[in-house]
Motif scaffolding. Structure first.
Motif: not given
Length: 321
Positions: A56-73
């Motif tokens: 969960s922490i890993s996913i949270g960090l990815l959401i925080l630092v990657s706009e592309e990941f947020r859009q795809r998620l």
């Protein structure tokens, strides 16, 4: 950016695996128990919870630092597809309009190239007939045989144009080309009755030696434009304008206005014929009538129809002070 995320996830997975194993081992050795479960099962549950927490922490960090990941998620795929379909539908008329514009551009480019070619030929002196030039004028009387009259007019016009395009070759015939629909239109209009004037104009620039001349016939009513004695235009001369420079300017202006006036009434003449010495007439008038206001009138000296010459004189009329 994508390959950095992949490397990061692989690295993170490598860290999580031994950490979870170490944590589970320590809990197992400590024989820690939750909800009266056996220590081994407790260690397994804690390992699972720890792995989920770290993920969960890993996913949270990815959401925080990657706009592309947020859009795809978080993107709404059905909504995105619906928007895409609407965009495609809106694009269809734009594509059609683009094709029409491209077609117009190509057409204009062809016209421009043709114009450039005509200019070159004109500079060389090879153009003998200009686009829109009146080649032949004839009267058409509806009381006669219109088809026979048109045939005679065509032959005479063709003969006249041949002398321009082929001044040497006397064997050339039927170089005038006009659309059958134009002839049908002329016959229909002329059959209504009255007197008409047929103007045959060139539809294109014609070079010396061209095999054909495309023409556009135009049928006009042969009506009276002016009658003898008609005042076509007039202008008042003030006392302050009584010098010959102003008078000359006024005369030129009056003649321009007269030409515009007869054009608006349907006259096909290019220039106006004048009669008399206007300047001398006005000079003599001023010698006898000083410091007075007077009016200049452009008066027709004859009845003139659509293609007949316009002959005028300028009369001087004294205005009472």
């Amino acid at each position: 950016m994508a390959w950095i995320l992949i490397v990061f996830l692989i690295f993170l997975g490598g860290l999580i695996a031994p950490f979870g194993d170490i944590l589970g081992t320590k809990i197992g050795k400590a024989r820690f128990s939750i909800l009266k479960l056996r220590p081994k099962k407790t260690a397994t549950i804690i390992t699972i919870i720890t792995g989920g927490f770290i993920s969960s922490i890993s996913i949270g960090l990815l959401i925080l630092v990657s706009e592309e990941f947020r859009q795809r998620l978080f993107v709404d795929i059905p909504l995105l597809q619906k928007t895409l379909d609407k965009s495609k539908k809106a694009l269809v008329p734009l594509q059609k309009e683009r094709k029409e514009l491209e077609s117009k551009i190509i057409q204009k480019e062809n016209e421009l190239n043709q114009l450039k070619s005509s200019i070159k030929e004109f500079r060389r002196g090879n153009i003998v007939i200009k686009r829109g030039q009146t080649l032949f004028i004839a009267e058409v009387n509806s009381s006669s045989n219109i088809k026979l009259d048109l045939t005679k007019i065509y032959n005479e016009a063709d003969k006249f144009v041949r002398k321009i395009v082929f001044p040497i070759n006397k064997d050339a015939k039927n170089i005038l080309l006009w659309r059958p629909s134009d002839i049908s239109k002329i016959e229909t209009i002329a059959s209504r009755g009255g007197d008409w004037i047929l103007l045959i104009k060139s539809a294109t620039n014609v070079l010396k030696g061209d095999n054909y001349v495309f023409v556009s016939p135009d049928l006009l009513e042969n009506k009276f434009i002016v009658k003898k004695g008609d005042v076509i235009t007039s202008a008042i001369m003030e006392k302050s304008d009584l010098n010959f420079k102003e008078i000359n300017l006024k005369i030129k202006s009056l003649l321009r206005e007269t030409r515009d006036e007869i054009k608006s009434k349907g006259s096909q003449v290019v220039e106006i014929n004048t009669n008399g010495n206007f300047v001398k007439k006005i000079r003599d008038f001023l010698q006898e009538n000083q410091n007075v206001n007077f009016m200049l009138e452009v008066v027709s000296l004859r009845d003139s129809k659509t293609v007949e010459p316009i002959v005028v004189e300028i009369n001087i009329v004294k205005i009472a002070s």
